[in-house]
Design an enzyme around this catalytic site. Structure first.
Site, short mmCIF file in Angstrom:
data_model
loop_
_atom_site.label_atom_id
_atom_site.label_comp_id
_atom_site.label_asym_id
_atom_site.label_seq_id
_atom_site.Cartn_x
_atom_site.Cartn_y
_atom_site.Cartn_z
N HIS A 192 37.86 36.80 33.13
CA HIS A 192 36.47 36.32 33.17
C HIS A 192 36.12 35.56 31.89
CE1 HIS A 192 36.14 38.95 36.55
NE2 HIS A 192 36.28 40.05 35.83
N HIS B 289 35.51 38.95 41.07
CA HIS B 289 36.91 39.34 41.25
C HIS B 289 37.44 38.81 42.57
CE1 HIS B 289 34.96 42.51 38.81
NE2 HIS B 289 36.00 42.28 38.05
#
Lengths: 332, 332
Positions: A57, A220
């Protein structure tokens, strides 16, 4: 087919953290054993701030370590929570004697491991408070007993504003309270035109038809509740913004902080278009963008998509947002 | 298949410039007619700096307008030079009475249009100097009469250092001279694992086999002289660095400024790995990275690849590099 610039995918996180610190040698330090990044110049006499979560991320969280933001960021494997022991080590490293705020995105593993680390820290007389970030409106399941909304791009706002509050000398309860206020006021909606691909894999996490957009995708690669037709940028962004306006009940004259966030491979022209669409949509409702960030701040590997985060501003939050910050990914 | 977050592709550049200015309302201003971005607070009593070129390479150039860097950035269509009339308008806007340095990447159209604009500016008593950036080692054809090396990521260094020189009060000839020194000392090598896709197109500019890497690719998707086998990150980066070391004749003890540049859809973990590989490679030769940038600064739409730029540092250049800068894409 997507290939990655990696060596052994199992070494990816360790090597990337090493690369990040080599690139910011005066700002950052690495604890290789526990895989956390901390400030090279430790802060004194302020509340400590630790965050972390799965990798993939970036720049979240490691790119936000520095003056005015985090003290420590703990990295798990790609899309996997760091262990409680890692978080414990990071929490201890963040402590400067006035307690530690743990900023945690709302995922089961992260919440569990930060909570355990917080409890064990108490044995060492370190007071901790968790600020849970759960801004992702698409994962709102209402009143049931599920895990609740996921944490996504509002984490950047929480980390920035808590960082300023801590630098300003607020105590543990005050920093946690302002962080919770930000989390409570922030909501995000995301869409993807293409999923990301795990390093070492050839194929993306999911595929879409040419006329489909994943509406409400998670960071995700969590599949969304629905797919919407692929249309122009203005129409796509409107569809992200409308549920946010409704949920936050934003009326005419409201001033918001907005994040137009690229999810990995959206390029700057696309994000500028998304920003323009956002401004135009809010303008028709008499809402002004008082502050904004436009860029890739909370990504999902190379996912091609964009998220919009909105938070209504008020004086204290605006001042804390505007306070100086100096990190690899955010500086003013 | 790659889809883009756009409305009508013909409106892309105009809309993106509008979005950029809406996102930085206190910093930037747009001349919609001539498609240039300028500083909202015009600089006084300093040499002006204008740059520009085709779009699709953002944040170059428009993201580098602000204090300590450019006064004006002129945008052409995607991968197409701005017209001479646009550049003329931008050059006039950059003038504060002490002349204007035009920073131009070495492409036939750009060179021609900036040169024409410079000549016409002279009729308005604006002195101009062109600094040509031609760092792309892969396009070096030696002594022939061709267009010569292309301009790529070293442009960021030239714009930053000329920006500081101008803020420091240097005159037109001095700013141009320091820019030429930077250009002359900088070289870049690039590779791509996948080409970019024009907005509105479905298919990328070229395709590669699973075991191929385009070695020496250009930022408009210009094909390279050769393809190399797909390997791990360390080996790929070594192959970029070795010809730079040879060309620049960097010896032990040299300190360099390095740019590890993503070409569009390389994500931060990949760029951190590339940075680590660069540091390790230079370390074995006793060369230190004194300053570096790691990020996507000069892109080619969503091309998946990375470039490495090296420039040997010395005191004056280091000081100018370190001087304060405040732009959308570079701030310290």
């Amino acid at each position: 087919m997507r290939r990655s610039i990696v060596n052994d995918p199992d070494d990816l996180v360790a090597e990337a953290l090493e690369g990040l610190v080599l690139s910011h040698p005066t700002m950052l330090e690495l604890d290789a054993e526990h895989r956390y990044i901390s400030r090279k110049q430790k802060a004194r006499d302020k509340v400590g701030l630790v965050s972390g979560g799965g990798s993939g991320h970036e720049p979240l969280h490691s790119g936000f370590v520095g003056t005015g933001m985090l003290d420590v960021a703990v990295s798990g494997a790609v899309f996997a929570s760091p262990t409680a022991l890692q978080v414990l080590a990071g929490t201890k490293a963040a402590d400067a004697g006035r307690g530690v705020v743990q900023i945690v995105k709302n995922y089961t593993g992260d919440v569990l491991n930060f909570r355990i680390a917080g409890e064990i820290s108490g044995d060492d007389a370190i007071d901790t408070e968790i600020v849970l970030v759960d801004d992702d409106l698409a994962s709102d399941t209402g009143e049931d007993d599920g895990p609740g909304r996921r944490g996504t791009a509002a984490t950047v706002i929480v980390e920035k504003i808590c960082g300023a509050a801590a630098e300003n000398g607020m105590d543990l309860q005050q920093v946690a309270a302002v962080g919770r206020t930000v989390a409570q006021r922030s909501r995000t909606m995301s869409l993807a035109l293409a999923a990301g691909t795990h390093p070492g894999d050839d194929e993306p996490q999911f595929t879409l038809d040419a006329d489909e957009v994943e509406f409400g995708v998670g960071i995700h690669g969590e599949r969304a509740q629905r797919r919407i037709p692929f249309t122009g940028a203005d129409e796509l962004i409107e569809q992200l913004v409308d549920p946010l306006l409704e949920e936050l009940e934003l009326g005419r004259g409201t001033e918001v902080l907005a994040i137009v966030n690229g999810l990995g491979s959206a390029y700057p022209l696309e994000l500028s278009l998304a920003a323009r669409a956002l401004h135009r949509r809010l303008d028709t409702d008499g809402i002004t963008v008082g502050r904004s960030l436009v860029g890739s701040y909370v990504t999902s590997l190379d996912m091609h998509g964009v998220s919009i985060t909105l938070m209504p501003l008020e004086d204290e939050l605006r001042e804390l947002w505007d306070a100086p910050v100096r990190t690899p990914a955010l500086t003013w």
